[in-house]
Each structure stands twice: as C-alpha cells, then as structure tokens.
Design a protein around this motif. Structure first.
Motif, PDB file in Angstrom:
ATOM      1  N   SER A  67       0.821  -1.216   0.000  1.00  0.00           N
ATOM      2  CA  SER A  67       0.000   0.000   0.000  1.00  0.00           C
ATOM      3  C   SER A  67       0.852   1.262   0.000  1.00  0.00           C
ATOM      4  CB  SER A  67      -0.915   0.008   1.230  1.00  0.00           C
ATOM      5  OG  SER A  67      -0.140   0.098   2.421  1.00  0.00           O
ATOM      6  N   GLY A  68       2.194   1.124  -0.031  1.00  0.00           N
ATOM      7  CA  GLY A  68       3.039   2.309  -0.073  1.00  0.00           C
ATOM      8  C   GLY A  68       4.303   2.180   0.749  1.00  0.00           C
ATOM      9  N   GLY A  69       4.966   3.315   0.959  1.00  0.00           N
ATOM     10  CA  GLY A  69       6.263   3.318   1.611  1.00  0.00           C
ATOM     11  C   GLY A  69       6.247   2.888   3.057  1.00  0.00           C
ATOM     12  N   THR A  70       5.280   3.354   3.821  1.00  0.00           N
ATOM     13  CA  THR A  70       5.232   3.008   5.249  1.00  0.00           C
ATOM     14  C   THR A  70       5.040   1.512   5.440  1.00  0.00           C
ATOM     15  OG1 THR A  70       4.449   5.193   5.942  1.00  0.00           O
ATOM     16  CG2 THR A  70       3.946   3.338   7.391  1.00  0.00           C
ATOM     17  N   GLU A  71       4.118   0.931   4.681  1.00  0.00           N
ATOM     18  CA  GLU A  71       3.928  -0.521   4.799  1.00  0.00           C
ATOM     19  C   GLU A  71       5.173  -1.267   4.334  1.00  0.00           C
ATOM     20  OE1 GLU A  71       1.629  -4.295   2.870  1.00  0.00           O
ATOM     21  OE2 GLU A  71       0.633  -2.353   2.655  1.00  0.00           O
ATOM     22  N   GLY A  72       5.773  -0.814   3.255  1.00  0.00           N
ATOM     23  CA  GLY A  72       6.967  -1.477   2.748  1.00  0.00           C
ATOM     24  C   GLY A  72       8.094  -1.470   3.761  1.00  0.00           C
ATOM     25  N   ASN A  73       8.326  -0.317   4.390  1.00  0.00           N
ATOM     26  CA  ASN A  73       9.401  -0.228   5.376  1.00  0.00           C
ATOM     27  C   ASN A  73       9.112  -1.075   6.605  1.00  0.00           C
ATOM     28  OD1 ASN A  73      10.923   1.490   3.783  1.00  0.00           O
ATOM     29  ND2 ASN A  73      10.193   3.355   4.773  1.00  0.00           N
ATOM     30  N   ASN A  74       7.876  -1.048   7.075  1.00  0.00           N
ATOM     31  CA  ASN A  74       7.503  -1.876   8.228  1.00  0.00           C
ATOM     32  C   ASN A  74       7.625  -3.358   7.910  1.00  0.00           C
ATOM     33  OD1 ASN A  74       5.942  -0.575  10.853  1.00  0.00           O
ATOM     34  ND2 ASN A  74       6.016   0.832   9.117  1.00  0.00           N
ATOM     35  N   THR A  75       7.170  -3.738   6.722  1.00  0.00           N
ATOM     36  CA  THR A  75       7.243  -5.150   6.328  1.00  0.00           C
ATOM     37  C   THR A  75       8.685  -5.622   6.269  1.00  0.00           C
ATOM     38  OG1 THR A  75       5.195  -4.983   5.049  1.00  0.00           O
ATOM     39  CG2 THR A  75       6.669  -6.801   4.495  1.00  0.00           C
ATOM     40  N   ALA A  76       9.557  -4.795   5.724  1.00  0.00           N
ATOM     41  CA  ALA A  76      10.960  -5.168   5.589  1.00  0.00           C
ATOM     42  C   ALA A  76      11.657  -5.248   6.943  1.00  0.00           C
ATOM     43  CB  ALA A  76      11.676  -4.173   4.679  1.00  0.00           C
ATOM     44  N   ILE A  77      11.514  -4.199   7.740  1.00  0.00           N
ATOM     45  CA  ILE A  77      12.266  -4.118   8.994  1.00  0.00           C
ATOM     46  C   ILE A  77      11.740  -5.111  10.024  1.00  0.00           C
ATOM     47  CG2 ILE A  77      12.869  -2.615  10.930  1.00  0.00           C
ATOM     48  CD1 ILE A  77      12.655  -0.244   8.873  1.00  0.00           C
ATOM     49  N   LYS A  78      10.432  -5.087  10.262  1.00  0.00           N
ATOM     50  CA  LYS A  78       9.862  -6.022  11.239  1.00  0.00           C
ATOM     51  C   LYS A  78       9.914  -7.455  10.724  1.00  0.00           C
ATOM     52  CE  LYS A  78       6.720  -2.580  13.217  1.00  0.00           C
ATOM     53  NZ  LYS A  78       5.310  -2.115  13.310  1.00  0.00           N
ATOM     54  N   GLY A  79       9.763  -7.602   9.414  1.00  0.00           N
ATOM     55  CA  GLY A  79       9.822  -8.942   8.822  1.00  0.00           C
ATOM     56  C   GLY A  79      11.161  -9.603   9.035  1.00  0.00           C
ATOM     57  N   ILE A  80      12.244  -8.844   8.836  1.00  0.00           N
ATOM     58  CA  ILE A  80      13.588  -9.382   9.087  1.00  0.00           C
ATOM     59  C   ILE A  80      13.796  -9.609  10.582  1.00  0.00           C
ATOM     60  CG2 ILE A  80      16.046  -8.782   9.090  1.00  0.00           C
ATOM     61  CD1 ILE A  80      15.123  -9.734   6.371  1.00  0.00           C
ATOM     62  N   ALA A  81      13.414  -8.616  11.391  1.00  0.00           N
ATOM     63  CA  ALA A  81      13.636  -8.715  12.841  1.00  0.00           C
ATOM     64  C   ALA A  81      12.963  -9.947  13.434  1.00  0.00           C
ATOM     65  CB  ALA A  81      13.126  -7.447  13.526  1.00  0.00           C
ATOM     66  N   LEU A  82      11.707 -10.177  13.066  1.00  0.00           N
ATOM     67  CA  LEU A  82      10.953 -11.293  13.650  1.00  0.00           C
ATOM     68  C   LEU A  82      11.371 -12.641  13.072  1.00  0.00           C
ATOM     69  CD1 LEU A  82       7.407  -9.639  13.763  1.00  0.00           C
ATOM     70  CD2 LEU A  82       9.034  -9.922  15.651  1.00  0.00           C
ATOM     71  N   GLU A  83      11.795 -12.649  11.824  1.00  0.00           N
ATOM     72  CA  GLU A  83      12.194 -13.908  11.182  1.00  0.00           C
ATOM     73  C   GLU A  83      13.584 -14.352  11.624  1.00  0.00           C
ATOM     74  OE1 GLU A  83      11.700 -17.176   8.408  1.00  0.00           O
ATOM     75  OE2 GLU A  83      10.327 -15.779   9.385  1.00  0.00           O
ATOM     76  N   HIS A  84      14.468 -13.383  11.869  1.00  0.00           N
ATOM     77  CA  HIS A  84      15.869 -13.711  12.119  1.00  0.00           C
ATOM     78  C   HIS A  84      16.334 -13.282  13.510  1.00  0.00           C
ATOM     79  CE1 HIS A  84      16.343 -14.756   7.860  1.00  0.00           C
ATOM     80  NE2 HIS A  84      15.553 -13.716   7.630  1.00  0.00           N
ATOM     81  N   GLY A  85      15.389 -12.971  14.392  1.00  0.00           N
ATOM     82  CA  GLY A  85      15.724 -12.512  15.730  1.00  0.00           C
ATOM     83  C   GLY A  85      16.459 -13.524  16.583  1.00  0.00           C
ATOM     84  N   GLN A  86      16.303 -14.820  16.275  1.00  0.00           N
ATOM     85  CA  GLN A  86      17.011 -15.836  17.065  1.00  0.00           C
ATOM     86  C   GLN A  86      18.507 -15.795  16.793  1.00  0.00           C
ATOM     87  OE1 GLN A  86      14.958 -19.494  16.069  1.00  0.00           O
ATOM     88  NE2 GLN A  86      13.711 -19.368  17.929  1.00  0.00           N
ATOM     89  N   ARG A  87      18.867 -15.291  15.599  1.00  0.00           N
ATOM     90  CA  ARG A  87      20.289 -15.201  15.229  1.00  0.00           C
ATOM     91  C   ARG A  87      20.946 -13.936  15.781  1.00  0.00           C
ATOM     92  NH1 ARG A  87      22.596 -13.042  10.892  1.00  0.00           N
ATOM     93  NH2 ARG A  87      20.665 -12.866   9.696  1.00  0.00           N
ATOM     94  N   GLY A  88      20.138 -12.910  15.964  1.00  0.00           N
ATOM     95  CA  GLY A  88      20.687 -11.652  16.470  1.00  0.00           C
ATOM     96  C   GLY A  88      19.604 -10.608  16.606  1.00  0.00           C
ATOM     97  N   LYS A  89      19.833  -9.632  17.454  1.00  0.00           N
ATOM     98  CA  LYS A  89      18.825  -8.599  17.698  1.00  0.00           C
ATOM     99  C   LYS A  89      19.408  -7.195  17.552  1.00  0.00           C
ATOM    100  CE  LYS A  89      15.766 -11.318  20.698  1.00  0.00           C
ATOM    101  NZ  LYS A  89      14.624 -11.286  19.779  1.00  0.00           N
ATOM    102  N   HIS A  90      20.425  -7.082  16.716  1.00  0.00           N
ATOM    103  CA  HIS A  90      21.053  -5.769  16.511  1.00  0.00           C
ATOM    104  C   HIS A  90      20.730  -5.242  15.111  1.00  0.00           C
ATOM    105  CE1 HIS A  90      24.740  -3.095  15.751  1.00  0.00           C
ATOM    106  NE2 HIS A  90      23.957  -2.452  16.603  1.00  0.00           N
TER     107      HIS A  90
END
Length: 379
Positions: A67-90
């Motif tokens: 739906s635009g930039g805000t959704e894209g940025n949230n999807t990318a950042i939170k998507g990576i954080a939640l998917e790969h958080g077990q490997r690192g949280k930085h």
C-alpha cells in the motif's frame, strides 16, 4: 497554480488513473478464484509483476505489491527482525531517517532489539566506514533511506551494498521512495536485499507501492491469511492498484532516462536564486538529489511563508509531510548539526518533471516579496 511539494505527493498522471479505472471495472474478480474471470485477473497481476521486474531489472517473484512506503518499510524491517531474531537482535540505521524507519526501529527496542542510530554529517550522510564499524556479531539488518525526503541527501548505497558482500548474514534494506526515477538505482547484484517504493511519489495513486525482496531473503509476515504475495502479504490483492503503480513506474523511469537534466537545471536555477536573497541558509548539498532543496529564511516562521505563498497559489512545505503539521524543529536538520533556529524554520521545495523554469522564477519572486512583507510588518 505552482505545485512545488512533490516529495509529499505528486499529481497522478491521467494514464495512471485510466489504468486503475480500466482494471477496476473490467478486471474486478478475485484473482484467487478458480473460474475464468478470476483467471483473467490473476494473469493481469502476473503481467504487472513481470513489467515491474523488467523495468527494475529483477525477477518477478521478487516483487511484492504493497500500500506504499510506510507498509513497505515496516514489512521489511519487522519482517527481518521477527524472522531472524534468534540469530541476532542488533539493527543499524541512521539518525536522519523517515519516521517509517526511525519509529519502526524504535518500536523494536520494546521487543528487546538493540538499535544503533548512526550520526550523519552536515550534509545528512553516513560513511561506508561508519556503517562497517557499527556491525557486530549479532547484527541482522542495516536499514536506511537512499534519498532523504527532507534535504535530498543521497546515501552511498552502492558502496555500502558492496561492502556488505563481506557480511553475507547482514540484510540490507533501502527505502528508495524518494529515489525512484530521480537517481540511479540498481538492485540485482547490488547487495540490496529489500527495497521500498511508493506510487504516489511518482505520479501514481495513494495506497499503492512495492517492496523488492531478493529471492533468498525470508521475512516474517505482518499479516497472515490466504498466503497471497508469496505469503508475505496475505489479503486479496489490489490488482487495479498494482496495475496503476506499474504504469506510473514505467512512465517515471522513461522520464528519468530522457529528462533527468531538466530536474538538475531546475535545481541550479532555484539554488542560484536563493543564494541571492538575504537571510536564507540552504541546507541541501549541491551533491544531493536534484528534486529536493531545503532552506531556512532566518527570522521568519515557516508557516507564515507557506500561507503567504499559498495565497499566490504556490505550494511548498516544511519537513516531512508525515509530520509537517507539527510545527517544531526538524529532527533531520538537528541531526545534520543545524541550529535550532534553522531547524524550526526549514522549508522544502520539491520538483517533478512537470515543473518549469518559469515556475521556479515566479516562486523566487514571490518568496522575496513574502519575506519583505513579513519584515515590514514587524517594523
């Protein structure tokens, strides 16, 4: 009317509106339906993805419509954080980000993630060395804007992407909302894993956008449901929106190829005119994006300038449109080391390919008159 607020939004092209209307009226079926009407719409959606992919030189399966930039940025950042958080949280970002990156990163701190906000120099830039030195063993993501929406600073994305090839476990997300069709953009082989785009910044429609997700990159979806968009963005697809976005994308990339020097010339004319006026400080570097110039009129409230110019049907803005109604200091200008006086008085002019030299010259004339009128009123 002279519209110089194109970084806030652009006027939709007639061809874009027509593509949306046609898709809405003739391809209204659900693309997930198995009957022939659904099949026609599914084919149209696949065609739109293929066209977007060809335009940007990527694979169609790497295209996610949003739906635009805000959704894209949230999807990318939170998507990576939640998917790969077990490997690192930085996570690493900068102090000069759009709220949809800055606030998204801040929100993750509440979930136990550590965020490094890199300082920027007076031009709003970080260095490759800064970025690399901030990488730690548990770093999973670097996220930043390509072109800053307030001052037009161009981050060294290409060099950072090249450097990150030495750190294959660190994902690289780029917000290219203000860059698309304005500065060079290469995705394949660039080291960029995720890249955000928005339709209404390129003469498309609000509520449309796209996220590039490199084929080996996995995300935790923010929405679960019918597994549309490869499971990254469940929900019945906005096919008309996708089609109209791709139309806008193709049009703006054609303009970029044929007419980028026009934006550069507008920038030069405005910069020269501003430099000849008293009490004006230009915040945007001459090496920045050609379509954005940020400046302050010292001693003059920005809302006064905006309203005075609006009476002449000339439209500019202060800082990000997402926060421009909050008439306080610009977080971006403060990050660049500007004084508070400069940071609370920042004004932004942003061009499209449709603006003309005559419009810029008239703007400069009316700006001069507005400043003079304001100071005479003060006595």
């Amino acid at each position: 009317m002279i519209y110089l607020d194109n970084s806030a939004t652009t006027q939709p092209k007639e061809e874009v509106i027509q593509s949306f209307q046609l898709a809405s009226s003739q391809f209204f079926a659900n693309p997930s339906s198995i009957h022939p009407l659904g099949g026609r719409v599914e084919k149209l959606l696949r065609t739109a993805k293929q066209q977007a992919a060809e335009t940007l030189g990527v694979r169609s399966e790497e295209i996610i419509f949003t739906s635009g930039g805000t959704e894209g940025n949230n999807t990318a950042i939170k998507g990576i954080a939640l998917e790969h958080g077990q490997r690192g949280k930085h996570i690493i970002t900068t102090e000069a980000e759009h709220p949809s990156i800055y606030d998204t990163c801040t929100s993750l701190e509440n979930l136990g993630y550590r965020i490094t906000f890199l300082p920027v120099d007076e031009n709003g830039l970080v260095s490759v060395k800064q970025v690399e030195e901030a990488i730690e063993p548990d770093t999973i993501l670097i996220t930043m804007m390509y072109v800053n929406n307030e001052i037009g600073a161009i981050q060294p994305i290409e060099a950072i992407g090249t450097m990150l090839k030495k750190h294959p476990k660190v994902f690289f997300h780029v917000d290219a909302v203000q860059a698309l069709g304005k500065v060079p953009l290469k995705l394949t082989g660039s080291g960029i894993d995720l890249c955000t785009f928005s339709g209404h910044k390129i003469h498309g429609l609000k509520g449309t956008g796209m996220l590039f997700v490199e084929k080996t990159t996995t995300l935790f979806p923010l929405m679960h449901g019918g597994n549309q968009e490869y499971g990254v963005r469940s929900g019945t697809e906005n096919v008309a929106g996708a089609v109209s976005f791709v139309k806008a994308l193709r049009l703006v990339m054609e303009q970029y190829k044929q007419n980028i020097q026009h934006l550069t010339h507008l920038n030069e004319v405005l910069r020269k005119g501003l430099s000849e006026l008293k009490d004006i400080v230009i915040h945007s570097s001459s090496n920045g994006a050609p379509h954005i110039i940020n400046f302050s009129v010292l001693g003059v409230k920005p809302e006064v300038m905006i309203h005075t110019l609006s009476e002449k049907e000339i439209y500019i803005s202060t800082k990000s449109a997402c926060s421009s109604k909050e008439l306080d200091e610009s977080r971006i200008l403060i990050a660049c080391g500007k004084s508070r006086e400069e940071a609370i008085s920042g004004l932004r002019v942003s061009f499209s390919y449709d603006n003309t030299v005559a419009e810029v010259e008239l703007f400069l004339k009316e700006l001069h008159n507005a400043i003079k009128q304001y100071k005479e009123a003060l006595g």
